[in-house]
Scaffold this motif. Structure first.
Motif: not given
Length: 316
Positions: A142-151
């Motif tokens: 849907d075009g929403n940023l997932l906000g992935i951080v590997h950590r």
């Protein structure tokens, strides 16, 4: 002899070739997927350890990893193929990397009492930057940023194939915006490679991964541990409070450009640190290519085969 691991149906199964590694919550195997008409494909299979398989939180993290990275398709990220279930436990089928990790790479250079070349080192780290840039910017359907951080950016999770391709792997504790409920209460990641905000139990963003990668880069060039190699409160306190020793003290001949890049990545002030992995990757690429022809996958391939000749024949 290969032994069956999972039967998918009457004609398709995965067969174990060997155990690659174990630790944390899982074990990773090299396996062969058998298909119709003699089809075979080598892949890696990550399984939950018995104790972890009984822990609902571990199981949920394992499933979340597979779901989160299923659509991360990038040259410098290990590809996940499938989340499966066998009996009462889950497994992840993923791309098999013929190569070594950054820890192997560092240990081999320590053994021969040499530091790796600046250009090869910068090239490898620049590829991880591009992997992080892609993951950090990934959006859903849907075009929403997932906000992935590997950590968990650390030497064991940076692979180099014998074809010269750098791969960031193991998003097992990666978070997305919608999976942030426990951050700040639970400490995730390998302590020696944490950012100050991560070690302080604070909410992390993409800049945390940049700091962790900066530690990897610092240690790669200097051949020395930066904050410590123990999972202890002392190491955490060093990360949170101690100044980063100037890398020039450990690498007197380091390029001024690389020196600036490393210390910007390791700035404790979030606003003075690189704001994106892409920005750091671009600076590294300027260092590598502004003056002419720099290293490529082929350069790294030749270097790795020269450094690890005993490992290459099995992949011919």
């Amino acid at each position: 002899m290969d032994t069956p691991l999972f039967e998918i149906n009457d004609k398709h199964e995965l067969k174990i070739a060997r155990k690659i590694a174990s630790g944390g919550m899982g074990t990773v195997y090299e396996a062969i997927q058998m298909g119709a008409s003699g089809f075979k494909k080598r892949m890696a299979i990550k399984t939950l350890m018995d104790d972890a398989a009984e822990d609902q939180e571990f199981v949920e993290m394992f499933i979340s990893e597979a779901k989160l990275v299923a659509d991360l398709i990038h040259e410098n990220i290990t590809q996940v193929y499938q989340l499966g279930k066998f009996k009462n436990s889950f497994y992840i089928a993923m791309e098999y990397i013929n190569g070594v990790n950054l820890q192997d790479f560092q240990e081999r250079h320590t053994a021969i009492q040499e530091n790796p070349p600046e250009d090869i080192s910068a090239f490898m780290i620049s590829r991880v930057c591009r992997a992080l840039e892609y993951a950090h910017n990934k959006r859903d359907a849907d075009g929403n940023l997932l906000g992935i951080v590997h950590r968990d950016v650390s030497p064991k999770n940076i692979m180099m194939s014998f074809e010269g391709v750098v791969k960031l792997t193991d998003f097992g504790i990666a978070k997305a915006v919608h999976h942030m409920d426990k951050e700040g209460d639970v400490l995730y990641g390998k302590v020696p490679y944490m950012s100050p905000e991560q070690a302080s139990f604070k909410v992390t963003d993409a800049r945390s991964d940049i700091f962790s990668l900066g530690i990897c880069f610092y240690e790669l060039l200097s051949g020395e541990i930066l904050f410590g190699n123990q999972e202890t409160i002392i190491t955490m306190q060093k990360i949170m409070r101690e100044d980063v020793p100037p890398i020039r003290e450990r690498c007197p001949n380091i390029s001024e450009k690389l020196e600036r890049i490393i210390h910007k990545a390791l700035n404790r002030d979030l606003e003075k640190r690189y704001q994106t992995a892409g920005e750091m990757g671009t600076d590294l690429e300027h260092f590598l290519y502004d003056d002419g022809y720099g290293p490529t996958n082929l350069t790294l391939e030749k270097y790795l085969k020269n450094m690890f000749p005993e490992r290459v024949p099995q992949y011919k």
